[in-house]
Design an enzyme around this catalytic site. Structure first.
Site, short mmCIF file in Angstrom:
data_model
loop_
_atom_site.label_atom_id
_atom_site.label_comp_id
_atom_site.label_asym_id
_atom_site.label_seq_id
_atom_site.Cartn_x
_atom_site.Cartn_y
_atom_site.Cartn_z
N LYS A 114 -1.08 5.64 0.13
CA LYS A 114 -0.66 6.47 -0.97
C LYS A 114 -1.42 7.43 -1.75
CE LYS A 114 -0.47 3.73 -4.78
NZ LYS A 114 -1.00 4.26 -6.01
N HIS B 108 2.25 -11.09 -0.38
CA HIS B 108 2.69 -9.84 -1.09
C HIS B 108 4.15 -9.84 -1.23
CE1 HIS B 108 -1.00 -7.45 -1.38
NE2 HIS B 108 -1.25 -7.96 -0.32
#
EC number: 4.1.1.31
Length: 940
Positions: A603, A138
């Site tokens: 999120k 990532h």
């Protein structure tokens, strides 16, 4: 007995002294680049910040030329990095010191063993515990490999500082060496000019194995066994730590991950561990000079010695040396076999014949610096095909055991310790594969591929239009009743299907040659139904990895959004009820892994909602498994930040729901977290020790929260979380100006253009917040210092509960004191708020183009202040980080520097958006992004 965290033992006096030296050297390097005036300008900026005169600071930065910005950006980016190095060195010192003098600290393995040994099932716990950190690519590690190497040089020099102070090392030479590396660092490009390729990501991570992980894992595994023996507990083959890898196999949203990258990842891993073995065997060859005139050897070792390519008359009476030469020859042949690429003996021989002009067998790749007579003989034996390769790591291990047994039989057991014992331990942990590679793909891709296969086989024309019940019926029929594959070489395939089948074929090949451990799981992103899992099974069946009895690759659902987590209970109930699934799980030792997504759930619903939904899902899924006699194990997809499930690892594991950790736990380690935790062997050992100790602690600790109280606590959390979710979504998805605020008042556009990973920032063109990947989302909020994903919605929700009824604050305070999950949840918010800065955030808000958009900041500011007040009230604290004095001191060192960097970044973004920066100067923004991430230490 309560133990202190090792970080709390750090020596602030030493760190302060070292930071002073490093700052002095950086000042000198800056003076050399920009003159006295350039350094004076930098010092003036720090003074303005210290005085709290932010308007004057902003004005001074706005008057700087772009050339001034070049030097200032580098200075304020590098100083926090140098502070990090000093702190890491001190931690390494404390790890060694406390272990050598047998002093206690939280998470120390020997202390944990004392507790485990008291359990009735201590042997089962220790035999089966398995913690798996999974390294991912990532894109939050923004430093170049070159900068990481310079960091390691400075780290090694600072490790000698105490010896310098004691007069054991020449101070002038030490200082000159340190000056040289700081000078080089100041004049080295901090960021990458080109975007990483998947191969770069693989090789970068392999550096951590070479520098720290292999040594640390081997040492920890050996210590684990030693402690078991000390406690009188006989273990067969414990594996407390094994490693996982996503790089090369995680193709979710990354079109650059292919069958070739999967093969490359596996072969590079094999090369790394085989090179390590070859080096270790070489060391043993050098040290095992035992003469057959003075000691006996077993018949097996004598036979190995006869087969050795080392025919020197000087070593004819040194059977152990010749046996190790024989082993090394086989290891070299094995390495060449794997490097051949298609895993054929013929290809390996061809590669050898092309390269074996000694000095050119890629000996630099193969065996580093071992070019001497004995190696020449080994390589000659390999090239003449007189030496076989090891077909399995077990065969290599057997040869080592033969030597060990010979030593034991002939009263030479003292020679087993050291390098020999380390090598044996490493083979048991790493085999020939080093780390298990996960595959991952989005469920929608699987569905499209299966739909195409079913249509081409004339089974179903419109699979995607079927109901869920109809889909499952079709898939089960193919899995249970028809042994044939659906694909045909005579039928053309879409690019997507061809690519997916190629990856699965490669996975089959790798498992056949490297062993079952090399690839064990395939993760399905966005799992929303049972059919999502059976679709993957169909694709695995196409290449022979699944049949009616066995799944050689376990199908692992990933539940990511709040809705998916809430539905996971029902989905898994259905899935685990099918007979074919029961047989698959039975042949996987009754384990079923489930991955939990922290990033997307956060999120989607905010920090509280995400944390609580994950907590409940684990409880429910564990219960489903227990009802069916299945061990549900969890793979925690955590990031570095609290907004992505991060935070202190020990606390995170020990605060997991009671009973949800059986014996195996996996968790992702990504971005800058990899460098912070595993950048050197001492830090790596300590952080791995924390993971194992925390897991053992949670497995044996009885429930400390009163069960009756826990029922009340859960009801309270249900109410608060529902409110928090609404507050969060009202802002993020309900406020008409929020989208523009995020894209204008944060460096998201600049973050997305950073060359920090091979994967795009979004799966598709971004038209709303939901389309943005969680990592750049969190990374950008870290950059503008709001840290919104780690706290927004917390303050109002708790405040509403507190104001609803007298005594509710006291209830929350009691929950904080008695419930580990709740304490960890709030402590993470405390830490996040301590790193946020609303003064800086205000200046980012001014980047927004309209007053309506800028007004979003006022909503955020009000919630921040409320959250601060509520958290401190529940904790009964006066300020942040009262329970983390070392982190508080650490931030005190670095804040004045990387906070100034935020103001520089704001000015650079202004100039960029006004087209006042050249292409070369745009890289300055990327340097500031790097510096802020370095200062925060867990930014994505």
């Amino acid at each position: 007995m309560a133990f202190n965290k090792l970080e709390s033992s750090n020596n602030q006096e030493i760190i302060s002294e070292e930071v002073g030296i490093l700052k002095e050297l950086l000042d000198d390097a800056t003076r050399g680049m920009a003159g006295e005036q350039g350094l004076t300008t930098i010092q003036h900026l720090v003074e303005l910040y210290d005085e709290g005169d932010y308007e004057a600071l902003t004005q001074a930065i706005s008057e700087m030329t772009n050339d001034d910005m070049v030097v200032a950006s580098r200075y304020f980016s590098l100083l926090p990095l140098l502070i990090n190095i000093s702190e890491d060195v001190d931690l390494a010192y404390e790890v060694n010191r406390k272990n050598n003098i047998d002093e206690s600290y939280l998470g120390k393995l020997s202390e944990t063993f004392d507790v485990v040994a008291e359990s009735d099932n201590a042997r089962d716990i220790l035999e089966n515990v398995n913690v798996v950190p999974v390294l991912t690519a990532h894109p939050t590690q923004v430093q170049r490999k070159t900068m990481l190497e310079l960091t390691n040089h400075i780290h090694e020099l600072l490790r000698k500082h105490r010896d310098v102070k004691d007069g054991l090392i020449n101070k002038d030479k030490w200082y000159a060496d340190l000056r040289r590396y700081v000078e080089i660092m100041m004049k080295t490009d901090i960021i990458r000019e080109k975007k990483l390729k998947v191969k770069n990501e693989i090789t970068n991570v392999m550096e951590y194995y070479n520098s720290s992980l292999i040594k640390a894992i081997t040492k920890l595994s050996h210590e684990f066994k030693r402690l078991a023996v000390e406690k009188g507990i006989e273990l067969d083959n414990p594996t407390p730590i094994t490693m996982g890898m996503w790089i090369g196999g995680d193709r979710d949203g990354n079109p650059f991950v292919t069958a070739e990258t999967l093969k490359l990842s596996a072969t590079l891993q094999s090369e790394v561990i085989l090179n390590y073995y070859i080096e270790k065997v070489d060391n043993l060859y050098r040290s095992f000079s035992l003469s057959s005139r003075l000691t006996e050897v077993s018949e097996t070792v004598a036979e190995m010695a006869k087969l050795s390519p080392d025919t020197s008359v000087y070593r004819e009476n040194e059977p152990y040396r010749r046996a190790f030469s024989y082993i090394q020859s086989k290891l070299i042949q094995t390495l060449l076999f794997f490097k051949a690429g298609n895993f054929s003996k013929e290809r390996a021989a061809k590669r050898l014949s092309e390269n074996v002009r000694l000095g050119s067998v890629s000996t630099g790749e193969v065996v580093a610096d071992f070019v001497h007579d004995r190696l020449s003989q080994s390589l000659q034996a390999v090239s003449q095909q007189t030496t076989e390769f090891y077909e399995t790591a077990e065969a290599f291990h057997d040869d080592l055991l033969a030597i060990k047994n010979s030593l034991l039989e002939n009263d030479d057991s003292v020679l087993i310790s050291g390098d020999f014992e380390e090598l044996l331990q490493a083979v048991e942990v790493f085999g020939f594969y080093l780390a298990t590679i996960d595959m991952r793909q989005d469920s929608s891709v699987h569905e499209a591929c299966v739909a195409e296969l079913l249509k081409s086989a004339n089974i179903v024309d419109n699979y995607s239009e079927l109901t869920e019940v109809e889909k499952v019926a079709v898939l089960l029929k193919e899995l249970q009743e028809d042994p044939r594959t659906l694909s045909s070489t005579n039928v053309s395939k879409s690019e997507t299907l061809e690519k997916e089948l190629a990856i699965f074929r490669t996975a089959r090949l790798l498992k056949d040659y490297l062993g079952e451990e090399v690839i064990k799981q395939h993760i399905i992103s966005h799992t929303e139904s049972v059919s999502d899992m059976f679709e993957l099974a169909i694709l695995l069946k196409e290449v022979g990895l699944v049949d009616t009895e066995r799944a050689r690759v376990q199908i692992v659902p990933l539940f990511e959004t709040i809705e998916d987590l809430e539905n996971s209970n029902e989905i898994m109930k259905q899935y685990l009820g099918y007979d074919i699934v029961k047989r698959w799980i039975k042949n996987s030792n009754n384990y079923q892994e489930i991955m939990l997504g922290y990033s997307d759930s956060n999120k989607d619903g905010g920090y509280l909602s995400s944390g609580w939904t994950l907590y409940k899902a684990q409880n429910e899924l564990t219960n489903i498994g227990e009802e069916r006699g299945i061990k549900i194990t969890f793979f925690h997809g955590r990031g570095g930040t609290v907004g992505r499930g991060g935070g202190p690892s020990y606390d995170a594991i020990t605060s997991q729901p009671f009973g949800t950790i059986k014996d195996r736990i996996r968790l992702t380690e990504q971005g800058e977290v990899i460098g912070n935790k595993y950048g050197n062997k001492d830090a790596a050992y300590y952080n791995l020790e924390m993971l194992v100790s925390a897991t053992l602690d949670r497995m044996v600790t009885r429930q400390i929260t009163d069960p009756d109280e826990l029922v009340d606590f859960r009801e309270i959390m249900d109410s608060i979380v529902q409110d928090s979710n609404r507050i969060y979504r009202d802002l993020v998805f309900g406020n008409e100006h929020f989208y523009d605020y995020f894209f204008e008042a944060s460096p998201i556009k600049e973050v997305s253009s950073l060359n920090i990973g091979s994967r795009p920032a979004a799966r598709k063109t971004i038209t709303d917040i939901s389309g943005l990947r969680a990592i750049p989302w969190v990374f950008s909020w870290s950059q503008n210092r709001i840290m919104l994903p780690g706290w927004y919605g917390v303050g109002s929700a708790f405040n509403h509960y507190i104001e609803a009824e007298e005594g509710n604050l006291e209830k929350l305070q009691h929950m904080f004191e008695t419930w580990p999950f709740f304490r960890s949840l709030l402590s993470n918010v405390d830490m996040v708020l301590s790193k946020s800065d609303m003064n800086i955030a205000f200046h980012y808000a001014q980047l927004a183009e309209s007053e309506e958009v800028r007004s979003v900041f006022n909503i955020i500011l009000d919630e921040w202040q409320l959250t601060k007040n509520v958290i401190l009230a529940i904790e009964k604290h006066d300020d942040f980080l009262e329970e983390s004095p070392s982190l508080k001191a650490s931030l005190g060192f670095r804040l004045p520097y990387f906070n100034v960097l935020n103001y520089i970044q704001i000015e650079l973004i202004k100039r960029l958006r006004n087209n006042n920066l050249t292409d070369d100067e745009i890289s300055l923004i990327h340097i500031t992004i790097n510096g802020i991430a370095t200062g925060l230490r867990n930014s994505g």
